[in-house]
Scaffold this active site. Structure first.
Site, PDB file in Angstrom:
ATOM      1  N   ARG A 104      -6.162  94.932 -31.050  1.00  0.00           N
ATOM      2  CA  ARG A 104      -4.997  94.357 -31.708  1.00  0.00           C
ATOM      3  C   ARG A 104      -5.277  94.332 -33.198  1.00  0.00           C
ATOM      4  O   ARG A 104      -6.225  93.684 -33.632  1.00  0.00           O
ATOM      5  CB  ARG A 104      -4.816  92.941 -31.152  1.00  0.00           C
ATOM      6  CG  ARG A 104      -3.477  92.370 -31.357  1.00  0.00           C
ATOM      7  CD  ARG A 104      -3.348  91.090 -30.588  1.00  0.00           C
ATOM      8  NE  ARG A 104      -4.204  90.021 -31.106  1.00  0.00           N
ATOM      9  CZ  ARG A 104      -3.962  88.739 -30.921  1.00  0.00           C
ATOM     10  NH1 ARG A 104      -2.931  88.366 -30.202  1.00  0.00           N
ATOM     11  NH2 ARG A 104      -4.756  87.833 -31.416  1.00  0.00           N
ATOM     12  N   THR A 108      -1.144  93.387 -38.355  1.00  0.00           N
ATOM     13  CA  THR A 108       0.197  93.596 -37.785  1.00  0.00           C
ATOM     14  C   THR A 108       0.325  92.973 -36.395  1.00  0.00           C
ATOM     15  O   THR A 108       1.434  92.831 -35.879  1.00  0.00           O
ATOM     16  CB  THR A 108       0.479  95.097 -37.628  1.00  0.00           C
ATOM     17  OG1 THR A 108      -0.470  95.631 -36.679  1.00  0.00           O
ATOM     18  CG2 THR A 108       0.329  95.834 -38.954  1.00  0.00           C
ATOM     19  N   ASP A 200     -11.805  84.191 -29.005  1.00  0.00           N
ATOM     20  CA  ASP A 200     -11.745  85.656 -28.912  1.00  0.00           C
ATOM     21  C   ASP A 200     -12.614  86.104 -27.737  1.00  0.00           C
ATOM     22  O   ASP A 200     -13.842  86.015 -27.787  1.00  0.00           O
ATOM     23  CB  ASP A 200     -12.239  86.270 -30.238  1.00  0.00           C
ATOM     24  CG  ASP A 200     -12.021  87.776 -30.253  1.00  0.00           C
ATOM     25  OD1 ASP A 200     -12.497  88.461 -29.321  1.00  0.00           O
ATOM     26  OD2 ASP A 200     -11.362  88.264 -31.183  1.00  0.00           O
ATOM     27  N   ASP A 203     -15.352  88.880 -28.441  1.00  0.00           N
ATOM     28  CA  ASP A 203     -16.488  88.370 -29.223  1.00  0.00           C
ATOM     29  C   ASP A 203     -17.363  87.442 -28.382  1.00  0.00           C
ATOM     30  O   ASP A 203     -18.599  87.488 -28.479  1.00  0.00           O
ATOM     31  CB  ASP A 203     -15.981  87.616 -30.461  1.00  0.00           C
ATOM     32  CG  ASP A 203     -15.520  88.577 -31.552  1.00  0.00           C
ATOM     33  OD1 ASP A 203     -15.884  89.770 -31.497  1.00  0.00           O
ATOM     34  OD2 ASP A 203     -14.789  88.135 -32.452  1.00  0.00           O
TER      35      ASP A 203
HETATM   36  C1  PRP Z   1      -7.776  90.843 -27.031  1.00  0.00           C
HETATM   37  C2  PRP Z   1      -7.634  90.710 -25.541  1.00  0.00           C
HETATM   38  C3  PRP Z   1      -6.387  91.512 -25.260  1.00  0.00           C
HETATM   39  C4  PRP Z   1      -5.551  91.249 -26.481  1.00  0.00           C
HETATM   40  C5  PRP Z   1      -4.491  90.242 -26.142  1.00  0.00           C
HETATM   41  O1  PRP Z   1      -8.332  92.053 -27.367  1.00  0.00           O
HETATM   42  O2  PRP Z   1      -8.760  91.147 -24.841  1.00  0.00           O
HETATM   43  O3  PRP Z   1      -6.618  92.898 -25.097  1.00  0.00           O
HETATM   44  O4  PRP Z   1      -6.426  90.717 -27.479  1.00  0.00           O
HETATM   45  O5  PRP Z   1      -3.635  90.047 -27.196  1.00  0.00           O
HETATM   46  P1  PRP Z   1      -2.102  90.481 -27.171  1.00  0.00           P
HETATM   47  O6  PRP Z   1      -1.538  90.052 -25.850  1.00  0.00           O
HETATM   48  O7  PRP Z   1      -1.501  89.744 -28.330  1.00  0.00           O
HETATM   49  O8  PRP Z   1      -2.025  91.982 -27.339  1.00  0.00           O
HETATM   50  P2  PRP Z   1      -8.713  92.437 -28.890  1.00  0.00           P
HETATM   51  O9  PRP Z   1      -7.545  93.096 -29.548  1.00  0.00           O
HETATM   52  O10 PRP Z   1      -9.285  91.222 -29.558  1.00  0.00           O
HETATM   53  O11 PRP Z   1      -9.781  93.578 -28.707  1.00  0.00           O
HETATM   54  P3  PRP Z   1     -11.273  93.495 -28.078  1.00  0.00           P
HETATM   55  O12 PRP Z   1     -11.128  93.293 -26.600  1.00  0.00           O
HETATM   56  O13 PRP Z   1     -11.821  94.842 -28.439  1.00  0.00           O
HETATM   57  O14 PRP Z   1     -12.007  92.361 -28.753  1.00  0.00           O
HETATM   58  N1  URA Z   2      -7.138  87.773 -27.818  1.00  0.00           N
HETATM   59  C1  URA Z   2      -8.170  86.931 -27.568  1.00  0.00           C
HETATM   60  O1  URA Z   2      -9.298  87.385 -27.350  1.00  0.00           O
HETATM   61  N2  URA Z   2      -7.928  85.617 -27.554  1.00  0.00           N
HETATM   62  C2  URA Z   2      -6.710  85.102 -27.772  1.00  0.00           C
HETATM   63  O2  URA Z   2      -6.550  83.872 -27.730  1.00  0.00           O
HETATM   64  C3  URA Z   2      -5.648  85.981 -28.041  1.00  0.00           C
HETATM   65  C4  URA Z   2      -5.895  87.317 -28.057  1.00  0.00           C
END
Ligand code: PRP
Ligand code: URA
Length: 209
Positions: A104, A108, A200, A203
């Site tokens: 994400r 944006t 997160d 993370d």
């Molecule tokens: C997080 C999570 C989802 C997304 C959810 O991933 O694991 O994929 O955010 O958010 P949304 O419903 O608003 O799209 P992130 O983009 O942080 O990537 P990562 O798993 O690589 O840390």
């Molecule tokens: N992605 C995450 O990892 N945590 C949140 O709370 C929202 C999006």
């Protein structure tokens, strides 16, 4: 419209409390996400079809049931979805695993796609898409768009924590995809993080913050 199946098992509620706690470190967080996924997998597989076969017990010949239904694929949304694969694989060891890479964009909040590799016979499988968080719904919608373009027809979405607006976005975009969720939280904050949530997920799983 798709179904939303919210878990009510006490073990799931208990383990969710532990992963929400900011003092839970990556090792324990990973173990708990895996255990939660296995417990949710029990519910996700409830509608698997059975067939009767004949077997011989030490005492007699009898008929007994085995899984007959469609083949399964597990599709984690990278990165955080990776933490949910082992738990479900421990229930369905013959499942194939595909990967969809999305992150994400922090500015944006739109999902950016960077990878997609699925099993070849994707149209014949029930695909279980896994991601711990369903926040705005952008990532889940984009991932499912992606795998439908590759031919997937039977899809379930499994997450640990969601908010009502993310569920609505996913249901409207993909009304054929049932959503399995361990907890539905209150709201998103101004950075589109789930509150109370667990922070997160990527993370916390991989220790990158
Ligand atoms: C997080 C999570 C989802 C997304 C959810 O991933 O694991 O994929 O955010 O958010 P949304 O419903 O608003 O799209 P992130 O983009 O942080 O990537 P990562 O798993 O690589 O840390
Ligand atoms: N992605 C995450 O990892 N945590 C949140 O709370 C929202 C999006």
């Amino acid at each position: 419209m798709s179904k939303v199946i919210e878990m009510d098992h006490p073990l799931i509620k208990h383990k969710l409390t532990l992963i929400r706690d900011k003092n839970t470190g990556s090792k324990e967080f990973r173990e708990l996400v895996s255990e939660l996924s296995m417990l949710m997998g029990y519910e996700v597989t409830r509608d698997m079809e059975l067939e009767e076969i004949e077997i011989e017990t030490p005492l007699t010949i009898t008929k007994s049931q085995v899984i007959a239904g469609k083949k399964v694929g597990i599709v984690p949304i990278l990165r955080a979805g990776l933490g949910m694969v082992d738990g479900i694989l421990s229930l369905i060891p013959t499942a194939k695993v595909g990967h969809v890479g999305l992150y994400r964009d922090p500015e944006t909040l739109q999902p950016v796609e960077y990878y997609c590799k699925l099993p070849k016979d994707v149209e014949e499988r029930t695909l279980i898409v896994v991601d711990p968080m369903l926040a705005t719904g952008g990532s889940a919608v984009a991932a499912i768009d992606f795998i439908k373009k590759e031919g997937a027809k039977h899809i379930k979405f499994v997450c640990l924590v969601a908010v009502p607006e993310g569920i609505k976005v996913l249901q409207e975009a993909h009304p054929d995809v049932d959503i399995y969720v361990a907890a539905i939280d209150e709201r998103l904050n101004e950075d589109a993080y789930i509150v109370p949530g667990l922070g997160d997920a990527g993370d916390r799983l991989f220790g990158t913050k």
